[in-house]
Scaffold this active site. Structure first.
Site, PDB file in Angstrom:
ATOM      1  N   ASP A  86      -9.807  55.403  19.359  1.00 25.81           N
ATOM      2  CA  ASP A  86      -9.676  55.310  17.997  1.00 25.81           C
ATOM      3  C   ASP A  86     -11.173  55.665  17.594  1.00 25.81           C
ATOM      4  OD1 ASP A  86      -8.583  55.290  15.351  1.00 25.81           O
ATOM      5  OD2 ASP A  86      -9.237  53.173  15.255  1.00 25.81           O
ATOM      6  N   GLU A 137      -9.760  64.864  12.790  1.00 27.00           N
ATOM      7  CA  GLU A 137      -9.786  64.487  11.562  1.00 27.00           C
ATOM      8  C   GLU A 137     -10.960  65.348  10.788  1.00 27.00           C
ATOM      9  OE1 GLU A 137     -10.965  60.297  11.023  1.00 27.00           O
ATOM     10  OE2 GLU A 137     -11.912  60.690   8.939  1.00 27.00           O
ATOM     11  N   HIS A 208      -5.150  56.487   8.277  1.00 21.67           N
ATOM     12  CA  HIS A 208      -6.095  55.371   8.585  1.00 21.67           C
ATOM     13  C   HIS A 208      -5.959  54.217   7.526  1.00 21.67           C
ATOM     14  CE1 HIS A 208      -8.098  56.783  12.248  1.00 21.67           C
ATOM     15  NE2 HIS A 208      -7.231  58.067  12.109  1.00 21.67           N
ATOM     16  N   ASN A 232      -5.630  47.594  11.731  1.00 21.02           N
ATOM     17  CA  ASN A 232      -6.485  46.700  12.201  1.00 21.02           C
ATOM     18  C   ASN A 232      -6.732  45.542  11.563  1.00 21.02           C
ATOM     19  OD1 ASN A 232      -8.213  45.774  14.354  1.00 21.02           O
ATOM     20  ND2 ASN A 232      -9.879  47.120  13.848  1.00 21.02           N
ATOM     21  N   THR A 233      -7.177  45.630  10.308  1.00 22.55           N
ATOM     22  CA  THR A 233      -7.659  44.372   9.734  1.00 22.55           C
ATOM     23  C   THR A 233      -6.313  43.455   9.367  1.00 22.55           C
ATOM     24  OG1 THR A 233      -9.283  45.854   8.300  1.00 22.55           O
ATOM     25  CG2 THR A 233      -8.451  43.968   7.231  1.00 22.55           C
TER      26      THR A 233
HETATM   27  P1  13P Z   1      -7.551  48.903   8.807  1.00 24.44           P
HETATM   28  O1  13P Z   1      -8.550  48.221   9.682  1.00 24.44           O
HETATM   29  O2  13P Z   1      -7.902  49.146   7.170  1.00 24.44           O
HETATM   30  O3  13P Z   1      -6.017  48.555   8.797  1.00 24.44           O
HETATM   31  O4  13P Z   1      -7.556  50.544   9.369  1.00 24.44           O
HETATM   32  C1  13P Z   1      -7.436  50.514  10.854  1.00 24.44           C
HETATM   33  C2  13P Z   1      -7.698  51.971  11.203  1.00 24.44           C
HETATM   34  O5  13P Z   1      -7.654  52.879  10.438  1.00 24.44           O
HETATM   35  C3  13P Z   1      -8.168  52.121  12.563  1.00 24.44           C
HETATM   36  O6  13P Z   1      -8.490  53.488  12.731  1.00 24.44           O
END
Ligand code: 13P
Length: 288
Positions: A86, A137, A208, A232-233
């Site tokens: 990533d 990207e 993302h 992720n968050t």
């Molecule tokens: P978030 O942490 O906002 O969910 O984004 C994750 C992300 O885009 C990883 O590439």
């Protein structure tokens, strides 16, 4: 023998079927295991994403691919799973080509576009030769992730078309999205731009910053061509909330609750629930 697949086929199927594959960032063993078990239970394809920072934290590229391959075998995971870099630098993407990763994202969005295009082109050739899928990207994603700060510039369809000509499996575009929690002032993804960007891409777009976007907006974006959504968050938050409750409630001091398998168990279950709800929202449940 790896059971991992690259992302091209599952992204194309999602693009045609108007659903999105969850890309879940992994940060440690518990993360990877929670995502894999949930994908199997939900019968959903899944992409495990690892940033350079998370890879360093876990030990290195070989540790991460060894761990994920081991979990796939030991837990008998049969749904399609992709192991993906990533926001990789050009160098990290090249290193990952020989380390068991089946997909890489080259994030050249902070480079001048000519450099981004040139490096994306080189990586398109290198990945194709190894049957590894590529995400590129253009346009930047707002917010900060692993030290990469973006000002949230919306992608230009002309540049998207130039990247699409390299035939990457998927294209990440700045579309009003932000990494990390969305500030109160944020109202919406840039839907007027998504339509043109999607047309220029002619393939799955990557959203993302998938944490905290209202579900109606997520589903509208999927109908417009978003086929991979990065989260992720929200897992970090659900894991931290469960551990915080365990500590603050005083449970941590009872019996042998200092055992990491007890201390981390609530966070593990909370991450599983978060992943399962994303699979339902993105429409990937039962699409394995
Ligand atoms: P978030 O942490 O906002 O969910 O984004 C994750 C992300 O885009 C990883 O590439």
């Amino acid at each position: 023998m790896t059971r991992l697949v690259n992302a091209r086929e599952i992204i194309q199927k999602a693009y045609e079927g108007k659903y999105a594959i969850p890309h879940i960032n992994i940060n440690n063993l518990e993360w990877a295991k929670a995502v894999l078990i949930t994908a199997q239970e939900k019968n959903s394809p899944v992409i495990l994403g690892a940033t350079g920072g998370a890879i360093k934290w876990m030990g290195g590229l070989q540790t991460v691919s060894g761990m994920v391959n081991g979990l796939m075998e030991d837990l008998n995971i049969t749904v399609p799973v992709v192991l993906h870099i990533d926001h990789g630098s050009y160098e990290l993407c090249k290193q990952a080509l020989n380390k068991g990763f089946t997909s890489v994202m080259y994030d050249g969005s902070h480079e001048p576009f000519a450099t981004n295009l040139e490096k994306s082109k080189e990586l398109a050739q290198l990945t194709a030769a190894k049957n590894i899928s590529l995400e590129v990207e253009v346009g930047t994603i707002g917010g900060e992730e692993d030290g990469i700060v973006g000002d949230g510039e919306v992608a230009k369809p002309k540049e998207i078309a130039q990247l699409a000509a390299l035939n990457p499996a998927m294209i990440a575009a700045g579309i009003g999205n932000i990494h990390g929690p969305y500030p109160e002032s944020w109202t919406s993804l840039a839907f007027e731009a998504i339509e043109d960007i999607s047309k220029a891409a002619g393939r799955g777009l990557v959203l993302h910053g998938g944490s905290g976007i209202p579900v109606e907006q997520v589903q509208k974006a999927i109908l417009m061509g978003v086929s991979k959504i990065n989260v992720n968050t929200e897992l970090q938050q659900s894991n931290a909330a469960a551990i915080k409750e365990f500590v603050i409630s005083g449970k941590i001091d009872q019996g042998k609750n200092f055992d990491p398998r007890k201390l981390l168990a609530g966070g593990f279950e909370a991450m599983k629930a978060t992943v399962a709800s994303k699979m339902d929202e993105f429409g990937s449940t039962n699409k394995a």
